[in-house]
Design an enzyme around this catalytic site. Structure first.
Site, PDB file in Angstrom:
ATOM      1  N   ASP A 185      16.507  11.431  14.482  1.00 37.59           N
ATOM      2  CA  ASP A 185      16.696  12.035  15.800  1.00 37.59           C
ATOM      3  C   ASP A 185      17.956  11.492  16.471  1.00 37.59           C
ATOM      4  O   ASP A 185      18.344  11.958  17.545  1.00 37.59           O
ATOM      5  CB  ASP A 185      15.466  11.853  16.686  1.00 37.59           C
ATOM      6  CG  ASP A 185      15.089  10.402  16.923  1.00 37.59           C
ATOM      7  OD1 ASP A 185      15.783   9.500  16.414  1.00 37.59           O
ATOM      8  OD2 ASP A 185      14.084  10.159  17.630  1.00 37.59           O
ATOM      9  N   SER A 186      18.621  10.559  15.805  1.00 36.61           N
ATOM     10  CA  SER A 186      19.948  10.126  16.244  1.00 36.61           C
ATOM     11  C   SER A 186      20.924  11.291  16.271  1.00 36.61           C
ATOM     12  O   SER A 186      21.991  11.191  16.898  1.00 36.61           O
ATOM     13  CB  SER A 186      20.486   9.024  15.324  1.00 36.61           C
ATOM     14  OG  SER A 186      20.395   9.399  13.957  1.00 36.61           O
ATOM     15  N   ASP A 195      12.712  12.556  10.935  1.00 42.63           N
ATOM     16  CA  ASP A 195      12.181  11.928  12.141  1.00 42.63           C
ATOM     17  C   ASP A 195      11.289  12.892  12.915  1.00 42.63           C
ATOM     18  O   ASP A 195      11.628  14.072  13.074  1.00 42.63           O
ATOM     19  CB  ASP A 195      13.331  11.523  13.067  1.00 42.63           C
ATOM     20  CG  ASP A 195      13.566  10.031  13.102  1.00 42.63           C
ATOM     21  OD1 ASP A 195      12.678   9.274  12.677  1.00 42.63           O
ATOM     22  OD2 ASP A 195      14.641   9.618  13.568  1.00 42.63           O
ATOM     23  N   LYS A 221       9.109  10.171   9.593  1.00 42.62           N
ATOM     24  CA  LYS A 221       9.254   8.850  10.201  1.00 42.62           C
ATOM     25  C   LYS A 221       8.803   8.929  11.648  1.00 42.62           C
ATOM     26  O   LYS A 221       9.131   9.890  12.346  1.00 42.62           O
ATOM     27  CB  LYS A 221      10.699   8.362  10.116  1.00 42.62           C
ATOM     28  CG  LYS A 221      10.925   6.971  10.734  1.00 42.62           C
ATOM     29  CD  LYS A 221      12.303   6.431  10.395  1.00 42.62           C
ATOM     30  CE  LYS A 221      13.404   7.076  11.212  1.00 42.62           C
ATOM     31  NZ  LYS A 221      13.302   6.771  12.679  1.00 42.62           N
ATOM     32  N   GLU A 257       8.305   6.525  15.298  1.00 40.42           N
ATOM     33  CA  GLU A 257       8.561   5.282  16.015  1.00 40.42           C
ATOM     34  C   GLU A 257       7.321   4.857  16.794  1.00 40.42           C
ATOM     35  O   GLU A 257       6.651   5.682  17.414  1.00 40.42           O
ATOM     36  CB  GLU A 257       9.719   5.471  17.005  1.00 40.42           C
ATOM     37  CG  GLU A 257      11.048   5.786  16.359  1.00 40.42           C
ATOM     38  CD  GLU A 257      12.163   5.892  17.380  1.00 40.42           C
ATOM     39  OE1 GLU A 257      11.999   5.364  18.508  1.00 40.42           O
ATOM     40  OE2 GLU A 257      13.204   6.493  17.061  1.00 40.42           O
ATOM     41  N   GLU A 267      14.163  -1.906  12.745  1.00 42.22           N
ATOM     42  CA  GLU A 267      15.432  -1.811  13.473  1.00 42.22           C
ATOM     43  C   GLU A 267      15.529  -2.866  14.567  1.00 42.22           C
ATOM     44  O   GLU A 267      14.576  -3.102  15.313  1.00 42.22           O
ATOM     45  CB  GLU A 267      15.605  -0.426  14.114  1.00 42.22           C
ATOM     46  CG  GLU A 267      16.900  -0.324  14.914  1.00 42.22           C
ATOM     47  CD  GLU A 267      17.197   1.052  15.465  1.00 42.22           C
ATOM     48  OE1 GLU A 267      18.243   1.209  16.123  1.00 42.22           O
ATOM     49  OE2 GLU A 267      16.392   1.967  15.241  1.00 42.22           O
TER      50      GLU A 267
END
Length: 278
Positions: A49-50, A88, A118, A120, A187
């Site tokens: 999502d970066s 993501d 993925k 978070e 991270e």
């Protein structure tokens, strides 16, 4: 125009089996051409999502939508014939309930042909990870500095510093392993924390700003290519500065258009060559 060749891609079990057997090489990608170029060199491509910050100019990842991630994920898998691809789950697409997470993650896998997702978060995700894995969706939890939680964490700052925090971090990593996660993305954790959680679990850890002791490393591709002229994060390494040759190409193109040098007749259709080849 390039065409996608369907070959044997690296699988989730193969990624999991790489624990302790040499570093997993990972990069981010959001487009077909970039995925094609990196495919032969990497084991794992993360459609992060970066992309919100890299491709859309957002100040954070919070504005990224599920549809955006699906579009980018599908673009990447169309360019890949070897690497394993993970997508993501963006903010708001999985936090409400395991059922919400399953519906959206299933859509991601079906519409992108990626091999896993993925997510978070921390302990609040354990039930969700278990729920998804039991239903056939591979999950890579993203722990430590989690950009989707930047408002809670006070910005993009390194996490997990104290002994108490490190012990809790190790416990969290083990809990995700027990819930069925195939790997962990670590991270922005202090090096000791990343090193110790890597040693504590039997699934691979992939670090970004973490530790050389992680089982793999990932970076944002645009950072290693030097495409952002103003800033490179502390944890990233710029392997080439492509911003300058790209700007030079733009400059030359603009000059040639304005001067009438481009297009030349060789770039036009229906123009016959002279008998002397001119």
């Amino acid at each position: 125009m390039s065409t996608h060749v369907d070959r044997k891609r690296i699988t989730i079990p193969q990624i999991r089996s790489m624990k302790g057997k040499g570093s997993i090489v990972s990069l981010t990608a959001y487009t077909t051409p970039m995925a094609q170029m990196m495919d032969e060199f990497v084991d794992l491509i993360i459609v992060g999502d970066s992309t919100g910050m890299v491709a859309y100019g957002f100040n954070s990842t919070m504005s990224v939508t599920l549809d955006m991630m699906i579009n980018h994920g599908a673009a990447v898998t169309r360019g890949v014939s070897k690497a394993c691809v993970i997508v993501d789950m963006p903010f708001g697409s999985f936090q409400e309930s395991p059922q919400q997470a399953y519906r959206n993650a299933a859509r991601v896998l079906v519409e992108t042909q990626a091999q896993g997702v993925k997510m978070e978060g921390g302990a609040e995700l354990l039930e969700t990870v278990d729920f998804l894995v039991r239903r056939g969706i591979p999950v890579m939890p993203h722990i430590g500095l989690t950009p989707q939680h930047a408002n809670v964490q006070g910005g993009f700052k390194a996490q997990i510093r104290t002994e108490e925090e490190i012990n809790a971090f190790i416990k969290l990593g083990r809990a995700f392993e027990e819930a069925g996660a195939f790997a962990l993305l670590v991270e922005g954790a202090f090096e000791e924390a990343a090193r110790k959680v890597t040693a504590a679990v039997t699934i691979p850890t992939v670090g970004i700003g973490a530790s050389p002791e992680c089982d793999g490393q990932v970076l944002v591709t645009e950072d290693i290519l030097g495409l952002f002229s103003g800033y490179t994060p502390k944890f990233a390494k710029r392997y080439v500065d492509l911003s300058q040759p790209i700007k030079e190409a733009f400059s030359r193109y603009a000059h040639e258009v304005r001067s009438g040098e481009f297009p030349a007749m060789e770039h036009c259709f229906g123009v016959r060559k002279n008998s002397d080849g001119g």
